[in-house]
Write an enzyme that holds these catalytic residues in place. Structure first.
Site, short mmCIF file in Angstrom:
data_model
loop_
_atom_site.label_atom_id
_atom_site.label_comp_id
_atom_site.label_asym_id
_atom_site.label_seq_id
_atom_site.Cartn_x
_atom_site.Cartn_y
_atom_site.Cartn_z
N TYR A 105 66.44 -23.82 89.22
CA TYR A 105 67.84 -24.20 89.09
C TYR A 105 67.99 -25.69 88.84
O TYR A 105 67.02 -26.46 88.96
CB TYR A 105 68.63 -23.79 90.33
N LYS A 155 61.86 -27.32 90.83
CA LYS A 155 63.17 -27.07 91.45
C LYS A 155 63.37 -25.56 91.52
O LYS A 155 64.09 -24.95 90.72
CB LYS A 155 64.28 -27.78 90.65
N GLU A 195 60.68 -36.37 101.66
CA GLU A 195 62.04 -36.46 101.09
C GLU A 195 63.01 -35.74 102.01
O GLU A 195 62.62 -35.14 103.00
CB GLU A 195 62.07 -35.86 99.68
N LEU A 212 60.60 -33.70 94.85
CA LEU A 212 61.26 -33.47 93.57
C LEU A 212 61.47 -34.82 92.89
O LEU A 212 61.88 -35.78 93.55
CB LEU A 212 62.62 -32.79 93.81
N1 PDD Z 1 69.27 -31.29 95.23
N2 PDD Z 1 64.88 -33.52 96.61
C1 PDD Z 1 65.36 -32.30 96.85
C2 PDD Z 1 64.58 -31.39 97.72
C3 PDD Z 1 66.59 -31.89 96.29
O1 PDD Z 1 67.04 -30.65 96.51
C4 PDD Z 1 67.32 -32.80 95.48
C5 PDD Z 1 68.62 -32.44 94.83
C6 PDD Z 1 66.78 -34.08 95.27
C7 PDD Z 1 67.48 -35.10 94.40
O2 PDD Z 1 67.43 -34.74 93.05
P1 PDD Z 1 68.56 -35.19 92.02
O3 PDD Z 1 68.75 -36.64 92.20
O4 PDD Z 1 67.99 -34.84 90.70
O5 PDD Z 1 69.82 -34.41 92.36
C8 PDD Z 1 65.56 -34.41 95.83
C9 PDD Z 1 70.44 -30.81 94.56
C10 PDD Z 1 71.58 -31.76 94.54
C11 PDD Z 1 70.82 -29.44 95.09
O6 PDD Z 1 69.93 -28.75 95.59
O7 PDD Z 1 71.99 -29.06 94.98
#
Ligand code: PDD
Length: 281
Positions: free
Chosen positions: A32, A146, A178, A202
């Site tokens: 996703y 992801k 993270e 991620l």
């Molecule tokens: N999540 N690490 C994890 C485990 C995450 O789920 C996310 C983002 C990030 C940050 O990634 P980005 O900057 O590309 O949004 C890091 C999204 C927001 C979600 O699960 O809805």
């Protein structure tokens, strides 16, 4: 009526159903993205769709769309739903097939689904900061993908919620990885430290923006592992994601971070992030 994208069709929300044997539902076998919309502009769309294609490739899922086609599909959904400020969630699963762990043979069509949400930026939290709590990282070893398998993340976030924190910062043994849905930064003596991009985290799109902002401002951006102890002694802590942007953490495990106020490096990165939004629309 709000529409949901199901395999190239925009359907009414109440008719947006998935088959009971979709592999995303049965196995979490899918991927996703979550993308932000600021003033009608799909923010860093290319970077998100490139990451979606990478995730697909890493799990051997064949996706028949390229970045431009995905952008077009999502754009149509966003304009139909009149999203000016908000976000769009997109997921792709390996498709519906009789339950069997191995990939279906012959392969089946992937199922793509997307829905939108309308909301404003989290201004108050960005100004005041949030509480975070630390917890062991129990997730699998491909956190760079992801994937829909978010049980470790869900349990970490629930743990944070239970203790009145807005984010859980995870660590593998001594090493900080993270957040449950964010990347983590410790700031010490005017320098930023964050986990290097590898299979343990991620590769956040917001992280990429923060890195570019830090470089522009001449703030050292060290992509190095650091310990829980280092985090606890940081002057400032940030968590970042598409939804929470450059979010200050002012309390960690119930203790003040630095002097308990949002720090100057954090404010400078927030200012740079705002400018980045304005100049990339
Ligand atoms: N999540 N690490 C994890 C485990 C995450 O789920 C996310 C983002 C990030 C940050 O990634 P980005 O900057 O590309 O949004 C890091 C999204 C927001 C979600 O699960 O809805």
């Amino acid at each position: 009526m709000t529409k949901v994208l199901i395999n190239e069709k925009l359907v009414d929300e109440q008719d947006a159903n998935v088959p009971y044997n979709d592999r995303g539902y049965v196995f979490g076998d899918g991927i996703y993205e979550y993308i932000r919309v600021y003033d009608n502009n799909v923010f860093t769309a290319k970077e998100h769709f490139e990451r979606l294609l990478r995730s697909a490739k890493e799990i051997g899922l064949e996706l028949k769309y390229n970045v431009d086609e995905l952008t077009e599909l999502i754009q149509e959904l966003l304009s139909t739903n009149n999203i000016v400020n908000g976000g769009v969630y997109i997921q792709v699963t390996r498709g519906a097939a009789p339950r069997d762990h191995a990939f279906p043979t012959p392969s089946v069509e992937a199922n793509i689904m997307a829905f939108t949400k309308s909301y404003d930026r989290p201004y108050k939290l960005l100004e005041e900061g949030i509480n975070a709590i630390t917890t062991e990282d129990i997730r699998w070893l491909r956190c760079d993908i992801k994937s829909l398998n978010l049980l470790g993340n869900v349990l970490a976030k629930e743990y944070a919620t239970k203790y009145n924190a807005q984010e859980a910062i995870q660590h593998r043994g001594d090493i900080v990885t993270e957040g449950s849905s964010s990347n983590v930064y410790a700031i010490k003596n005017g320098e930023i430290y964050t986990h290097p991009v590898n299979n343990y985290i991620l590769n956040g799109i917001t992280r990429m923006v923060i890195k570019s902002v830090a470089e522009d401002k001449g703030i050292p951006f060290n992509e190095e592992v650091f310990t829980l102890d280092f985090l606890k002694n940081a002057d400032e802590i940030i968590v970042s994601s598409t939804s929470i942007e450059v979010m200050p953490v002012v309390k960690l495990d119930g203790e003040n971070v630095g002097d308990g106020e949002v720090g100057s490096i954090t404010k400078s990165l927030q200012e740079g992030f705002n400018r980045y939004i304005d100049t990339h629309s």
